[in-house]
Design a protein around this motif. Structure first.
Motif, PDB file in Angstrom:
ATOM      1  N   LEU A   1       1.179  -1.443   0.009  1.00  0.00           N
ATOM      2  CA  LEU A   1       0.348   0.294  -0.110  1.00  0.00           C
ATOM      3  C   LEU A   1       0.572   0.957  -0.282  1.00  0.00           C
ATOM      4  N   SER A   2       2.151   1.335   0.069  1.00  0.00           N
ATOM      5  CA  SER A   2       2.663   2.001   0.675  1.00  0.00           C
ATOM      6  C   SER A   2       4.567   1.983  -0.932  1.00  0.00           C
ATOM      7  N   CYS A   3       4.438   3.488  -1.403  1.00  0.00           N
ATOM      8  CA  CYS A   3       5.959   3.465  -1.997  1.00  0.00           C
ATOM      9  C   CYS A   3       6.679   4.570  -0.565  1.00  0.00           C
ATOM     10  N   LYS A   4       7.645   3.847  -0.357  1.00  0.00           N
ATOM     11  CA  LYS A   4       8.709   4.263   0.783  1.00  0.00           C
ATOM     12  C   LYS A   4       9.989   3.893  -0.173  1.00  0.00           C
ATOM     13  N   PHE A   5      10.304   5.246   0.759  1.00  0.00           N
ATOM     14  CA  PHE A   5      12.246   5.656  -0.057  1.00  0.00           C
ATOM     15  C   PHE A   5      12.893   5.931   1.294  1.00  0.00           C
ATOM     16  N   PRO A   6      14.214   5.161   1.260  1.00  0.00           N
ATOM     17  CA  PRO A   6      14.601   4.792   0.717  1.00  0.00           C
ATOM     18  C   PRO A   6      13.590   3.380   0.593  1.00  0.00           C
ATOM     19  N   ASP A   7      14.554   3.355  -1.039  1.00  0.00           N
ATOM     20  CA  ASP A   7      14.185   1.343  -1.120  1.00  0.00           C
ATOM     21  C   ASP A   7      15.113   0.425  -0.509  1.00  0.00           C
ATOM     22  N   LEU A   8      15.398   0.257   0.935  1.00  0.00           N
ATOM     23  CA  LEU A   8      16.695  -0.626   1.230  1.00  0.00           C
ATOM     24  C   LEU A   8      17.041  -2.518   0.154  1.00  0.00           C
ATOM     25  N   GLU A   9      16.465  -2.550  -0.566  1.00  0.00           N
ATOM     26  CA  GLU A   9      16.674  -4.079  -1.041  1.00  0.00           C
ATOM     27  C   GLU A   9      17.273  -3.587  -1.970  1.00  0.00           C
ATOM     28  N   LYS A  10      17.237  -2.310  -2.794  1.00  0.00           N
ATOM     29  CA  LYS A  10      17.985  -1.642  -3.713  1.00  0.00           C
ATOM     30  C   LYS A  10      19.287  -0.857  -3.516  1.00  0.00           C
ATOM     31  N   CYS A  11      19.634  -0.552  -2.140  1.00  0.00           N
ATOM     32  CA  CYS A  11      20.987   0.639  -1.860  1.00  0.00           C
ATOM     33  C   CYS A  11      21.112  -0.522  -0.255  1.00  0.00           C
ATOM     34  N   PHE A  12      21.177  -0.769   0.442  1.00  0.00           N
ATOM     35  CA  PHE A  12      21.129  -1.501   1.616  1.00  0.00           C
ATOM     36  C   PHE A  12      21.770  -2.792   1.924  1.00  0.00           C
ATOM     37  N   TYR A  13      20.823  -4.089   1.165  1.00  0.00           N
ATOM     38  CA  TYR A  13      20.350  -5.417   1.967  1.00  0.00           C
ATOM     39  C   TYR A  13      21.324  -5.972   0.926  1.00  0.00           C
ATOM     40  N   THR A  14      22.697  -6.490   1.649  1.00  0.00           N
ATOM     41  CA  THR A  14      23.301  -7.083   0.133  1.00  0.00           C
ATOM     42  C   THR A  14      23.485  -8.110  -0.516  1.00  0.00           C
ATOM     43  N   ASN A  15      22.289  -8.972  -0.483  1.00  0.00           N
ATOM     44  CA  ASN A  15      22.053 -10.526  -0.664  1.00  0.00           C
ATOM     45  C   ASN A  15      20.780 -10.481  -1.847  1.00  0.00           C
ATOM     46  N   HIS A  16      20.958  -8.933  -2.778  1.00  0.00           N
ATOM     47  CA  HIS A  16      20.047  -8.486  -3.566  1.00  0.00           C
ATOM     48  C   HIS A  16      20.785  -8.469  -5.205  1.00  0.00           C
ATOM     49  N   PRO A  17      20.538  -8.724  -6.300  1.00  0.00           N
ATOM     50  CA  PRO A  17      21.542  -8.703  -7.181  1.00  0.00           C
ATOM     51  C   PRO A  17      21.847  -6.840  -7.448  1.00  0.00           C
ATOM     52  N   LYS A  18      23.599  -6.890  -7.743  1.00  0.00           N
ATOM     53  CA  LYS A  18      24.302  -5.447  -8.564  1.00  0.00           C
ATOM     54  C   LYS A  18      22.989  -5.177  -9.396  1.00  0.00           C
ATOM     55  N   SER A  19      22.543  -6.070 -10.653  1.00  0.00           N
ATOM     56  CA  SER A  19      21.592  -5.220 -11.388  1.00  0.00           C
ATOM     57  C   SER A  19      20.633  -3.732 -11.089  1.00  0.00           C
TER      58      SER A  19
ATOM     59  N   CYS B   1      24.170   5.457  -0.507  1.00  0.00           N
ATOM     60  CA  CYS B   1      24.510   4.068   0.128  1.00  0.00           C
ATOM     61  C   CYS B   1      25.170   4.191   1.541  1.00  0.00           C
ATOM     62  N   ASP B   2      25.870   5.395   0.787  1.00  0.00           N
ATOM     63  CA  ASP B   2      26.975   5.037   2.291  1.00  0.00           C
ATOM     64  C   ASP B   2      25.886   5.667   3.343  1.00  0.00           C
ATOM     65  N   LEU B   3      25.217   6.916   3.655  1.00  0.00           N
ATOM     66  CA  LEU B   3      24.225   8.082   4.370  1.00  0.00           C
ATOM     67  C   LEU B   3      23.240   7.153   4.420  1.00  0.00           C
ATOM     68  N   VAL B   4      22.466   5.632   3.656  1.00  0.00           N
ATOM     69  CA  VAL B   4      21.635   5.521   4.288  1.00  0.00           C
ATOM     70  C   VAL B   4      22.513   3.956   5.472  1.00  0.00           C
ATOM     71  N   SER B   5      23.393   3.706   5.013  1.00  0.00           N
ATOM     72  CA  SER B   5      24.222   2.853   5.663  1.00  0.00           C
ATOM     73  C   SER B   5      24.471   3.448   7.580  1.00  0.00           C
ATOM     74  N   ASN B   6      24.894   4.362   7.311  1.00  0.00           N
ATOM     75  CA  ASN B   6      25.605   5.214   7.941  1.00  0.00           C
ATOM     76  C   ASN B   6      24.087   5.771   8.904  1.00  0.00           C
ATOM     77  N   LEU B   7      23.036   5.931   8.690  1.00  0.00           N
ATOM     78  CA  LEU B   7      21.703   5.756   9.657  1.00  0.00           C
ATOM     79  C   LEU B   7      21.392   4.600  10.465  1.00  0.00           C
ATOM     80  N   PHE B   8      21.624   3.923   9.124  1.00  0.00           N
ATOM     81  CA  PHE B   8      21.207   2.030  10.199  1.00  0.00           C
ATOM     82  C   PHE B   8      22.344   1.840  11.633  1.00  0.00           C
TER      83      PHE B   8
END
Length: 224
Positions: free
Chosen positions: A33-51, A71-78
């Motif tokens: 029901l929502s489209c949130k930013f950032p999409d963690l699957e595409k910029c933080f989690y490492t088990n998703h393809p580089k594509s 991506c560094d900002l996302v990682s630092n915030l976590f």
């Protein structure tokens, strides 16, 4: 009202199954029901393809250096406990930093999620803020745009929300309540008073998802 945090969200087209009188839905709920930013699957989690990351970089219109910085900002915030797994920011200023990286962000806005003092205290006592502690924002650039009825579920140290819309509980409210459910036809958010929205919650308790349905006030923040 106390702030539980901030989300960067854009409204989505109303699903065909939803009977609310609205063109779009603005929600912080999970389950599509929502489209949130950032999409963690595409910029933080490492088990998703580089594509996936490459497509996300192109979508955001970022060059290599900008995307790496993002991506560094996302990682630092976590690491600093400023961002949760459901993309909730505890500090308004961090949400402002993050939204700068969406170069095609016309439809994205920063929204604050607010609850009354009693609800906030319950969340705090049950450990929902153990991972990320929210901070109230004292600025005046936000405005209330309505209510969303949400129920929370824990996921380890974090939590996420489900909307009453997921189970079409708006239809129960519309059929059983004497008070009309007043919906904004651009966002799908409830425009009734706080007391009336609390009454709607009481009607649907025990229905749908195994959660406690509560009213949350949504604030929109305009950032230039």
């Amino acid at each position: 009202m106390r702030c539980l945090g901030y989300y960067i969200v854009k409204a989505l087209a109303k699903p065909e199954w939803c009977t609310l009188n609205t063109r779009e839905l603005l929600s912080v709920s999970e389950n599509g029901l929502s489209c949130k930013f950032p999409d963690l699957e595409k910029c933080f989690y490492t088990n998703h393809p580089k594509s996936d990351r490459d497509k996300y970089k192109a979508y955001l219109r970022l060059n290599d250096a900008e995307f790496s910085e993002f991506c560094d900002l996302v990682s630092n915030l976590f690491s600093e406990k400023g961002l949760t797994t459901d993309a909730r920011f505890c500090r308004f200023e961090d949400a402002v930093k993050m939204i700068r990286y969406i170069h095609n962000a016309d439809d994205y806005r920063i929204y604050g999620l607010y609850a009354d003092e009693d609800v906030f205290d319950v969340f705090e006592s049950e450990g929902y803020f153990n991972a990320v502690k929210p901070t109230d924002y004292a600025g005046n650039c936000g405005k209330s745009i309505g209510w969303e009825i949400l129920g929370s579920e824990s996921a380890g140290a974090d939590y996420y929300f489900n909307s009453y819309i997921i189970n079409s509980l708006n239809e129960i409210i519309e059929s059983e309540c004497e008070i009309e459910l007043n919906i904004d036809n651009k966002t799908g958010l409830i425009q009734n008073s706080y007391e009336e929205t609390k009454g709607f919650c009481e009607v649907i308790q025990g229905m749908g998802e195994p959660v406690l349905w509560l009213p949350f006030e949504i604030y929109e923040f305009n950032v230039t």
